[in-house]
Scaffold this motif. Structure first.
Motif, PDB file in Angstrom:
ATOM      1  N   THR A 274     -25.194 -22.153  19.357  1.00 46.99           N
ATOM      2  CA  THR A 274     -25.858 -22.996  18.360  1.00 46.99           C
ATOM      3  C   THR A 274     -25.336 -22.599  16.980  1.00 46.99           C
ATOM      4  N   PRO A 275     -24.113 -23.011  16.658  1.00 47.27           N
ATOM      5  CA  PRO A 275     -23.462 -22.563  15.417  1.00 47.27           C
ATOM      6  C   PRO A 275     -23.959 -23.318  14.186  1.00 47.27           C
ATOM      7  N   THR A 276     -25.147 -22.995  13.736  1.00 43.04           N
ATOM      8  CA  THR A 276     -25.683 -23.561  12.508  1.00 43.04           C
ATOM      9  C   THR A 276     -25.434 -22.587  11.364  1.00 43.04           C
ATOM     10  N   PRO A 277     -25.530 -23.030  10.115  1.00 43.46           N
ATOM     11  CA  PRO A 277     -25.306 -22.095   9.015  1.00 43.46           C
ATOM     12  C   PRO A 277     -26.201 -20.866   9.076  1.00 43.46           C
ATOM     13  N   ASP A 278     -27.472 -21.035   9.446  1.00 44.65           N
ATOM     14  CA  ASP A 278     -28.350 -19.866   9.421  1.00 44.65           C
ATOM     15  C   ASP A 278     -28.081 -18.899  10.567  1.00 44.65           C
ATOM     16  N   THR A 279     -27.726 -19.391  11.768  1.00 46.38           N
ATOM     17  CA  THR A 279     -27.405 -18.455  12.849  1.00 46.38           C
ATOM     18  C   THR A 279     -26.116 -17.703  12.545  1.00 46.38           C
ATOM     19  N   LEU A 280     -25.159 -18.388  11.947  1.00 45.91           N
ATOM     20  CA  LEU A 280     -23.884 -17.739  11.605  1.00 45.91           C
ATOM     21  C   LEU A 280     -24.055 -16.746  10.456  1.00 45.91           C
ATOM     22  N   LEU A 281     -24.890 -17.089   9.486  1.00 48.92           N
ATOM     23  CA  LEU A 281     -25.178 -16.158   8.400  1.00 48.92           C
ATOM     24  C   LEU A 281     -25.878 -14.915   8.919  1.00 48.92           C
ATOM     25  N   GLU A 282     -26.809 -15.107   9.828  1.00 57.48           N
ATOM     26  CA  GLU A 282     -27.531 -13.969  10.395  1.00 57.48           C
ATOM     27  C   GLU A 282     -26.583 -13.050  11.159  1.00 57.48           C
ATOM     28  N   TYR A 283     -25.673 -13.644  11.918  1.00 57.82           N
ATOM     29  CA  TYR A 283     -24.687 -12.854  12.654  1.00 57.82           C
ATOM     30  C   TYR A 283     -23.772 -12.112  11.675  1.00 57.82           C
ATOM     31  N   ALA A 284     -23.388 -12.780  10.595  1.00 54.10           N
ATOM     32  CA  ALA A 284     -22.528 -12.138   9.595  1.00 54.10           C
ATOM     33  C   ALA A 284     -23.222 -10.927   8.973  1.00 54.10           C
ATOM     34  N   GLN A 285     -24.503 -11.056   8.684  1.00 53.66           N
ATOM     35  CA  GLN A 285     -25.254  -9.939   8.103  1.00 53.66           C
ATOM     36  C   GLN A 285     -25.279  -8.745   9.056  1.00 53.66           C
ATOM     37  N   LEU A 286     -25.449  -9.026  10.346  1.00 49.97           N
ATOM     38  CA  LEU A 286     -25.493  -7.956  11.331  1.00 49.97           C
ATOM     39  C   LEU A 286     -24.124  -7.295  11.481  1.00 49.97           C
ATOM     40  N   LEU A 287     -23.069  -8.100  11.455  1.00 56.00           N
ATOM     41  CA  LEU A 287     -21.715  -7.546  11.529  1.00 56.00           C
ATOM     42  C   LEU A 287     -21.416  -6.665  10.313  1.00 56.00           C
ATOM     43  N   ARG A 288     -21.848  -7.104   9.152  1.00 51.75           N
ATOM     44  CA  ARG A 288     -21.625  -6.304   7.948  1.00 51.75           C
ATOM     45  C   ARG A 288     -22.368  -4.972   8.051  1.00 51.75           C
ATOM     46  N   PHE A 289     -23.585  -5.016   8.558  1.00 51.97           N
ATOM     47  CA  PHE A 289     -24.365  -3.795   8.743  1.00 51.97           C
ATOM     48  C   PHE A 289     -23.669  -2.845   9.718  1.00 51.97           C
ATOM     49  N   ALA A 290     -23.012  -3.411  10.729  1.00 51.86           N
ATOM     50  CA  ALA A 290     -22.325  -2.609  11.742  1.00 51.86           C
ATOM     51  C   ALA A 290     -20.960  -2.115  11.266  1.00 51.86           C
ATOM     52  N   GLY A 291     -20.605  -2.396  10.029  1.00 52.31           N
ATOM     53  CA  GLY A 291     -19.334  -1.924   9.497  1.00 52.31           C
ATOM     54  C   GLY A 291     -18.141  -2.749   9.923  1.00 52.31           C
ATOM     55  N   ARG A 292     -18.342  -4.052  10.125  1.00 50.89           N
ATOM     56  CA  ARG A 292     -17.258  -4.937  10.536  1.00 50.89           C
ATOM     57  C   ARG A 292     -17.117  -6.078   9.530  1.00 50.89           C
ATOM     58  N   PRO A 293     -16.707  -5.766   8.297  1.00 49.75           N
ATOM     59  CA  PRO A 293     -16.703  -6.772   7.223  1.00 49.75           C
ATOM     60  C   PRO A 293     -15.738  -7.923   7.467  1.00 49.75           C
ATOM     61  N   GLY A 294     -14.603  -7.652   8.106  1.00 48.35           N
ATOM     62  CA  GLY A 294     -13.660  -8.727   8.370  1.00 48.35           C
ATOM     63  C   GLY A 294     -14.250  -9.794   9.274  1.00 48.35           C
ATOM     64  N   GLU A 295     -14.919  -9.339  10.347  1.00 50.46           N
ATOM     65  CA  GLU A 295     -15.548 -10.290  11.254  1.00 50.46           C
ATOM     66  C   GLU A 295     -16.710 -11.005  10.570  1.00 50.46           C
ATOM     67  N   ALA A 296     -17.426 -10.284   9.697  1.00 50.91           N
ATOM     68  CA  ALA A 296     -18.527 -10.911   8.957  1.00 50.91           C
ATOM     69  C   ALA A 296     -17.998 -12.037   8.072  1.00 50.91           C
ATOM     70  N   ALA A 297     -16.883 -11.792   7.414  1.00 49.77           N
ATOM     71  CA  ALA A 297     -16.293 -12.825   6.558  1.00 49.77           C
ATOM     72  C   ALA A 297     -15.901 -14.054   7.369  1.00 49.77           C
ATOM     73  N   ARG A 298     -15.419 -13.827   8.588  1.00 47.74           N
ATOM     74  CA  ARG A 298     -15.062 -14.952   9.454  1.00 47.74           C
ATOM     75  C   ARG A 298     -16.294 -15.790   9.786  1.00 47.74           C
ATOM     76  N   GLN A 299     -17.409 -15.159  10.027  1.00 51.39           N
ATOM     77  CA  GLN A 299     -18.635 -15.896  10.323  1.00 51.39           C
ATOM     78  C   GLN A 299     -19.108 -16.686   9.107  1.00 51.39           C
ATOM     79  N   LEU A 300     -18.904 -16.145   7.919  1.00 48.92           N
ATOM     80  CA  LEU A 300     -19.257 -16.899   6.713  1.00 48.92           C
ATOM     81  C   LEU A 300     -18.395 -18.152   6.592  1.00 48.92           C
ATOM     82  N   ASP A 301     -17.108 -18.040   6.938  1.00 50.27           N
ATOM     83  CA  ASP A 301     -16.239 -19.214   6.932  1.00 50.27           C
ATOM     84  C   ASP A 301     -16.745 -20.267   7.924  1.00 50.27           C
ATOM     85  N   LEU A 302     -17.164 -19.803   9.105  1.00 53.27           N
ATOM     86  CA  LEU A 302     -17.694 -20.733  10.107  1.00 53.27           C
ATOM     87  C   LEU A 302     -19.003 -21.362   9.644  1.00 53.27           C
ATOM     88  N   ALA A 303     -19.848 -20.571   8.972  1.00 55.22           N
ATOM     89  CA  ALA A 303     -21.101 -21.102   8.440  1.00 55.22           C
ATOM     90  C   ALA A 303     -20.833 -22.179   7.402  1.00 55.22           C
TER      91      ALA A 303
END
Length: 434
Positions: A274-303
């Motif tokens: 369910t790739p909505t802006p809010d689900t993708l933003l939430e995933y990006a926040q979790l990735l950033r917390f886990a120390g994976r900023p590159g993947e987080a940025a990719r999720q922001l692009d998808l959002a």
């Protein structure tokens, strides 16, 4: 991040394509009898696809059947919600307007209201719901659409009145869920949980059980009871393993209890399905917390891409745009978009986002006013009280900061993986220097 909790109402049809009063998958009437195994195997999206196919078959034989055109339009709206595919909105609008062209009927008006809510055009939704109520003042579905629109438009009294009318007309699952949300916004979490418990007791279909369990899980999480929240999410997934909001809730609980890899796995599944802006933003926040900023940025692009698709299909959501801008550090754009959204709908989430944007842009005096509005409108939201405390800390208002930090800790110390611990440290520092 709180996701938008609107509800989608559908109209009854001669074919029983959908049952009246569907709220995020809830049905007021029981589904066609089938074995328990088949019920669990049939995903909501599959059931919606079947409903659409049945309506299309009937319309090939009876192209002037206005009720089936209305049902087809509503089925498209519901399928769009389940699949996170806003490209279905134009098809929904075409079917609903075809129904109205054949005969001005309440079912099509309710459907257009539900579509407008889905597109976040809440003023239009209120208009269509009002017209449906005028045509049939005993249509509970119309009052459901009206309640959803009034809630987002900041008309608390109007929303409560519409919910009460819905309860009077059809006191079932859809009405209980709306009444529970109305109480939650007012800060009465105890009564909100009681109502959702009643809804769960009345639920028999797996999709209905999953919905109720998810609402109860969210309520428990929002008051900081991780064990109860996790129990509800697990029970809901046992009833309907494909219900994505339950995975989203379980991800929050897992992250809060330190199981970050498991939380990431759940969040990734939700974002993929369910790739909505809010689900993708939430995933990006979790990735950033886990120390994976590159993947987080990719999720922001998808959002951002998901947001553009939503807008291209008639949607309007400057709140999502503001949140994306905040996530990327673009304070000026966040302020502009949040102001535009607040002018359209002074809902607490929007007031809070505008307060955050103004705070990050260094406009704390203005930010404080919107933060106070958010807290006043939804006093049980720990994120709102934390944001008000942040602003007070910046301006040197230690008393307000201390009061709001205490309230944040009382409400839900787990409201955010990053901000929760920060709020605890800030409160400890203030208490140590009294």
């Amino acid at each position: 991040m709180r996701h938008l909790r609107t509800v989608s109402i559908v109209s009854a049809t001669a074919l029983a394509v959908l049952a009246a009063g569907a709220i995020l998958g809830l049905r007021e009437t029981p589904p066609v009898t089938r074995t328990a195994g088949a019920a669990l195997a049939a995903a909501p999206a599959d059931r919606q696809a079947q409903a659409i196919a049945r309506a299309q078959d009937r319309l090939r034989e009876l192209p002037r059947d206005d009720q089936t055109w209305a049902a087809l339009g509503v089925a498209y709206v519901e399928r769009a919600r389940i699949t996170a595919d806003p490209s279905l909105y134009p098809r929904a609008e075409g079917a609903l307007r075809r129904s109205l062209s054949l005969r001005r009927n309440p079912s099509a008006l309710v459907g257009l209201g539900a579509l407008a809510n889905a597109r976040h055009d809440f003023a239009a939704a209120r208009k269509y719901a009002g017209q449906a109520v005028q045509a049939n003042p005993y249509d509970a579905s119309a009052f459901g659409v009206l309640a959803d629109a009034a809630t987002q438009l900041g008309d608390r009294a109007g929303a409560t009145a519409a919910v009460q009318r819905m309860l009077d007309l059809r006191p079932g699952l859809a009405a209980y869920a709306r009444a529970s949300y109305d109480l939650e916004l007012r800060g009465d979490l105890g009564r909100a949980e009681t109502l959702m418990g009643q809804a769960l007791s009345a639920a028999s279909d797996p999709a209905d059980i999953a919905f109720c369990r998810n609402q109860l899980g969210d309520l428990a999480f929002n008051r900081g009871d991780l064990a109860a929240a996790g129990g509800h999410y697990d029970a809901g997934l046992a009833a309907d393993p494909g219900y994505q909001p339950l995975l989203r809730g379980r991800a929050r609980v897992r992250a809060a209890t330190g199981s970050v890899p498991a939380a990431l796995a759940d969040a990734a599944r939700v974002a993929a399905r369910t790739p909505t802006p809010d689900t993708l933003l939430e995933y990006a926040q979790l990735l950033r917390f886990a120390g994976r900023p590159g993947e987080a940025a990719r999720q922001l692009d998808l959002a951002d891409a998901a947001h553009r698709v939503f807008q291209a299909n008639g949607g309007r959501d400057d709140l999502a745009g503001a949140q994306l801008a905040l996530a990327r550090g673009d304070q000026a754009t966040a302020v502009r978009l949040a102001r535009a959204e607040f002018a359209r709908r002074p809902f607490p989430d929007v007031a809070d986002a505008l307060a955050q944007a103004l705070h990050q842009a260094g406009q704390d005096e203005a930010a404080a006013g919107y933060a106070r509005r958010a807290v006043a409108a939804a006093p049980s939201n720990a994120a709102y009280t934390w944001h008000l405390a942040q602003i007070a800390l910046t301006t040197g208002d230690r008393r307000t900061a201390r009061d709001q930090l205490r309230r944040t800790r009382e409400l839900n110390p787990y409201f955010s993986l990053t901000d929760g611990p920060t709020a605890a440290r800030a409160l400890a520092a203030l208490e140590a220097h009294r």
